[in-house]
Design a protein around this motif. Structure first.
Motif, PDB file in Angstrom:
ATOM      1  N   ILE A 129       0.756  -1.374   0.028  1.00  0.00           N
ATOM      2  CA  ILE A 129      -0.076   0.007  -0.001  1.00  0.00           C
ATOM      3  C   ILE A 129       0.931   1.306   0.098  1.00  0.00           C
ATOM      4  N   TYR A 130       0.486   2.225  -0.963  1.00  0.00           N
ATOM      5  CA  TYR A 130       1.366   3.408  -1.035  1.00  0.00           C
ATOM      6  C   TYR A 130       0.314   4.815  -0.764  1.00  0.00           C
ATOM      7  N   LEU A 131       0.837   5.766  -0.111  1.00  0.00           N
ATOM      8  CA  LEU A 131       0.250   6.764  -0.043  1.00  0.00           C
ATOM      9  C   LEU A 131       0.274   7.880  -1.434  1.00  0.00           C
ATOM     10  N   GLY A 132      -0.759   8.404  -1.786  1.00  0.00           N
ATOM     11  CA  GLY A 132      -0.781   9.288  -2.816  1.00  0.00           C
ATOM     12  C   GLY A 132      -1.978  10.340  -2.884  1.00  0.00           C
ATOM     13  N   HIS A 133      -2.213  10.841  -3.798  1.00  0.00           N
ATOM     14  CA  HIS A 133      -3.242  11.904  -4.193  1.00  0.00           C
ATOM     15  C   HIS A 133      -3.936  11.314  -5.545  1.00  0.00           C
ATOM     16  N   ALA A 134      -5.256  11.473  -5.657  1.00  0.00           N
ATOM     17  CA  ALA A 134      -6.101  11.110  -6.707  1.00  0.00           C
ATOM     18  C   ALA A 134      -5.906  12.106  -7.592  1.00  0.00           C
ATOM     19  N   GLY A 135      -5.459  11.830  -8.800  1.00  0.00           N
ATOM     20  CA  GLY A 135      -5.216  13.118 -10.048  1.00  0.00           C
ATOM     21  C   GLY A 135      -4.120  13.784  -9.439  1.00  0.00           C
ATOM     22  N   GLY A 136      -3.142  13.501  -8.650  1.00  0.00           N
ATOM     23  CA  GLY A 136      -2.092  14.485  -8.424  1.00  0.00           C
ATOM     24  C   GLY A 136      -2.387  15.556  -7.094  1.00  0.00           C
ATOM     25  N   GLY A 160      -5.706  15.688  -5.945  1.00  0.00           N
ATOM     26  CA  GLY A 160      -7.213  15.259  -5.434  1.00  0.00           C
ATOM     27  C   GLY A 160      -6.947  14.667  -3.887  1.00  0.00           C
ATOM     28  N   PRO A 161      -8.099  14.213  -3.760  1.00  0.00           N
ATOM     29  CA  PRO A 161      -8.160  13.620  -2.289  1.00  0.00           C
ATOM     30  C   PRO A 161      -6.854  12.770  -1.998  1.00  0.00           C
ATOM     31  N   THR A 162      -6.525  12.598  -0.659  1.00  0.00           N
ATOM     32  CA  THR A 162      -5.758  11.673  -0.352  1.00  0.00           C
ATOM     33  C   THR A 162      -6.210  10.371  -0.744  1.00  0.00           C
ATOM     34  N   ALA A 163      -5.220   9.327  -0.994  1.00  0.00           N
ATOM     35  CA  ALA A 163      -5.502   7.972  -1.428  1.00  0.00           C
ATOM     36  C   ALA A 163      -4.386   7.240  -1.081  1.00  0.00           C
ATOM     37  N   ALA A 164      -4.860   5.815  -0.859  1.00  0.00           N
ATOM     38  CA  ALA A 164      -4.155   4.649  -0.842  1.00  0.00           C
ATOM     39  C   ALA A 164      -4.145   4.010  -2.180  1.00  0.00           C
ATOM     40  N   VAL A 165      -3.073   3.509  -2.610  1.00  0.00           N
ATOM     41  CA  VAL A 165      -2.869   2.663  -3.654  1.00  0.00           C
ATOM     42  C   VAL A 165      -2.469   1.516  -3.268  1.00  0.00           C
ATOM     43  N   LYS A 166      -3.126   0.380  -3.726  1.00  0.00           N
ATOM     44  CA  LYS A 166      -2.709  -0.978  -3.072  1.00  0.00           C
ATOM     45  C   LYS A 166      -2.390  -1.634  -4.369  1.00  0.00           C
ATOM     46  N   THR A 167      -1.300  -2.379  -4.350  1.00  0.00           N
ATOM     47  CA  THR A 167      -1.003  -3.232  -5.554  1.00  0.00           C
ATOM     48  C   THR A 167      -0.662  -4.633  -5.250  1.00  0.00           C
ATOM     49  N   LEU A 168      -0.804  -5.555  -6.111  1.00  0.00           N
ATOM     50  CA  LEU A 168      -0.769  -6.826  -5.820  1.00  0.00           C
ATOM     51  C   LEU A 168       0.473  -7.263  -5.913  1.00  0.00           C
ATOM     52  N   LEU A 169       0.978  -8.029  -4.931  1.00  0.00           N
ATOM     53  CA  LEU A 169       2.551  -8.459  -4.717  1.00  0.00           C
ATOM     54  C   LEU A 169       3.352  -7.720  -5.808  1.00  0.00           C
ATOM     55  N   PRO A 170       3.866  -6.856  -5.330  1.00  0.00           N
ATOM     56  CA  PRO A 170       4.793  -6.027  -6.262  1.00  0.00           C
ATOM     57  C   PRO A 170       6.197  -6.755  -6.835  1.00  0.00           C
ATOM     58  N   ALA A 176      -4.709  -5.082 -14.917  1.00  0.00           N
ATOM     59  CA  ALA A 176      -3.135  -4.732 -15.300  1.00  0.00           C
ATOM     60  C   ALA A 176      -2.296  -5.540 -15.176  1.00  0.00           C
ATOM     61  N   GLU A 177      -0.792  -5.480 -15.913  1.00  0.00           N
ATOM     62  CA  GLU A 177       0.255  -6.459 -15.295  1.00  0.00           C
ATOM     63  C   GLU A 177       0.520  -6.370 -14.079  1.00  0.00           C
ATOM     64  N   GLN A 178       0.393  -5.157 -13.551  1.00  0.00           N
ATOM     65  CA  GLN A 178       0.670  -4.982 -11.985  1.00  0.00           C
ATOM     66  C   GLN A 178      -0.677  -4.602 -11.371  1.00  0.00           C
ATOM     67  N   PRO A 179      -1.692  -5.406 -11.128  1.00  0.00           N
ATOM     68  CA  PRO A 179      -2.859  -5.052 -10.713  1.00  0.00           C
ATOM     69  C   PRO A 179      -2.953  -3.931  -9.436  1.00  0.00           C
ATOM     70  N   TRP A 180      -3.555  -3.146  -9.420  1.00  0.00           N
ATOM     71  CA  TRP A 180      -3.895  -2.103  -8.414  1.00  0.00           C
ATOM     72  C   TRP A 180      -5.246  -1.465  -8.277  1.00  0.00           C
ATOM     73  N   ASN A 181      -5.457  -0.807  -6.913  1.00  0.00           N
ATOM     74  CA  ASN A 181      -6.658  -0.237  -6.816  1.00  0.00           C
ATOM     75  C   ASN A 181      -6.302   1.042  -5.945  1.00  0.00           C
ATOM     76  N   GLN A 182      -6.983   2.042  -6.130  1.00  0.00           N
ATOM     77  CA  GLN A 182      -6.926   3.409  -5.365  1.00  0.00           C
ATOM     78  C   GLN A 182      -8.219   3.559  -4.438  1.00  0.00           C
ATOM     79  N   LEU A 183      -7.672   3.900  -3.063  1.00  0.00           N
ATOM     80  CA  LEU A 183      -8.941   3.954  -2.395  1.00  0.00           C
ATOM     81  C   LEU A 183      -8.697   5.456  -1.813  1.00  0.00           C
ATOM     82  N   ARG A 184     -10.129   6.021  -1.535  1.00  0.00           N
ATOM     83  CA  ARG A 184      -9.823   7.186  -0.806  1.00  0.00           C
ATOM     84  C   ARG A 184      -9.688   7.029   0.883  1.00  0.00           C
ATOM     85  N   ILE A 185      -8.824   7.655   1.482  1.00  0.00           N
ATOM     86  CA  ILE A 185      -8.362   7.389   2.753  1.00  0.00           C
ATOM     87  C   ILE A 185      -9.479   8.152   3.585  1.00  0.00           C
TER      88      ILE A 185
END
Length: 119
Positions: A4-11, A13-23, A60-69
């Motif tokens: 899980i990474y911390l980021g912002h939606a759309g650069g 946007g709202p604070t978001a968590a980006v979860k990737t599958l087995l990086p 995606a090759e590296q599956p991911w989902n972005q969740l609002r925190i």
């Protein structure tokens, strides 16, 4: 299962968590299916106790989902808690709250079944 990474939606946007599958390493079909199912379920759930899915690509090759925190996670992250630890803390807080609610219900039921004797 992922990272899980911390980021912002759309650069900005709202604070978001980006979860990737087995990086790291190769992804197996079972893990991909489980991750895709998790994303679909998360997209259908709407609750103050769950994070809202902002975007996702489980195929995606590296599956991911972005969740609002949620506000509580944001508070913990702002205090310096790593995002993965903040998520675990929130789960534990929710579990404790649920256990306390069950305990209260149990006590009420026990008191109703066995009222104190009149003095």
């Amino acid at each position: 299962m992922g990272r899980i990474y911390l980021g912002h939606a759309g650069g900005d946007g709202p604070t978001a968590a980006v979860k990737t599958l087995l990086p790291d390493g190769e992804l197996d079909v079972t893990d991909r299916r489980r991750f895709a199912r998790e994303v679909k379920v998360a997209q259908r759930v709407s609750s103050s106790h769950t994070a809202r899915v902002l975007d996702a690509d489980p195929d995606a090759e590296q599956p991911w989902n972005q969740l609002r925190i949620a506000a509580r996670a944001r508070e913990l992250v702002d205090e310096g808690t790593p995002i993965e630890a903040a998520c675990r803390i929130i789960v534990l807080e929710d579990q404790l709250e649920e256990a306390q609610r069950f305990n209260t219900e149990y006590r009420r039921g026990a008191e109703a079944a066995n009222p104190p004797a009149a003095a």
